[in-house]
Design an enzyme around this catalytic site. Sequence first.
Site, PDB file in Angstrom:
ATOM      1  N   ASP A 112      -1.538   2.562   2.927  1.00  0.00           N
ATOM      2  CA  ASP A 112      -1.654   2.220   1.620  1.00  0.00           C
ATOM      3  C   ASP A 112      -3.118   2.643   1.176  1.00  0.00           C
ATOM      4  O   ASP A 112      -4.013   3.048   1.912  1.00  0.00           O
ATOM      5  CB  ASP A 112      -1.861   0.576   1.510  1.00  0.00           C
ATOM      6  CG  ASP A 112      -0.596  -0.143   2.263  1.00  0.00           C
ATOM      7  OD1 ASP A 112       0.610   0.574   2.223  1.00  0.00           O
ATOM      8  OD2 ASP A 112      -0.745  -1.292   2.491  1.00  0.00           O
TER       9      ASP A 112
HETATM   10  N1  URA Z   1       1.106  -1.778   7.011  1.00  0.00           N
HETATM   11  C1  URA Z   1       0.340  -2.111   5.761  1.00  0.00           C
HETATM   12  O1  URA Z   1       0.473  -3.232   5.374  1.00  0.00           O
HETATM   13  N2  URA Z   1      -0.417  -1.057   5.271  1.00  0.00           N
HETATM   14  C2  URA Z   1      -0.504   0.128   5.686  1.00  0.00           C
HETATM   15  O2  URA Z   1      -1.092   0.966   5.023  1.00  0.00           O
HETATM   16  C3  URA Z   1      -0.054   0.646   6.867  1.00  0.00           C
HETATM   17  C4  URA Z   1       0.755  -0.753   7.424  1.00  0.00           C
END
Ligand code: URA
Length: 253
Positions: A112
């Site tokens: 993310d």
């Molecule tokens: N899980 C999440 O919530 N965010 C990420 O970036 C990777 C795994």
Amino acid sequence: MERKSEQENSIRLQKFLAERGVASRRGAEQMIAQGRVQVNGKIVTDMGVKIVPTEDRILIDGAPPPSLPRLRYILLHKPVGYICSVRDEKGRRTVMDLVPTAQRLYPVGRLDYDTSGLLLLTNDGSLTNALLHPSGQVEKTYWAEVSPAPDASRLQRLRQGVYLSDGMTAPARARIIKRMSDGAVVELMIHEGRNRQVRRMMEAINCPVRRLKRVAMACLTLEDLPLGQWRELSRQEVERLLLYVGQAATKRR
Ligand code: URA
């Protein structure tokens, strides 16, 4: 286009295009669907078509594909504030801004915008597919700073699987690695790769994530790679990775 005697040398058109670095596998499928790809003088829009690279004449937008690129494997310590795609319609910074390279590389999966940590970038399409395939057993390790700290029964729920809007998660490995006055850092090891999975798992046990970092994927770890920096994987690391996903270590580099 598929001849019996050549069957073992044949590959799907989209895979061929991805291997030549023209686009990701999905991007290549879009190019095929848009009628931009010709095989032996005919436009092909069928995704099932297989070709023999040494025999069939492929044209993309009327031009031959580039020759096979050198395979590159780059480990990046992604900071928060970058998105994991090659470009962004909203003009946000992407991880490609951190890895200036003339070659077309793709992030293997996504972190993310607000997650930091280990990200692999490569032009090795078959390794990417093996690492991302839902049936794969590729382990990813995250450190999630959460508040409040989970108690034993909440940790146990993570280990057993929690219910999310897209179904139960597979059992995870979870343990507290650091305690703070108002929370804790939980180390979570998962095999799945659902959208915002760690954040949603932590929300499901009422311990929302304040900060999230991926520290390992498959046999790769961040070790002391500074934030925002990248390095090429060593030959041994690549071989170990290929063994991990069950691919023979016989690739051109
Ligand atoms: N899980 C999440 O919530 N965010 C990420 O970036 C990777 C795994």
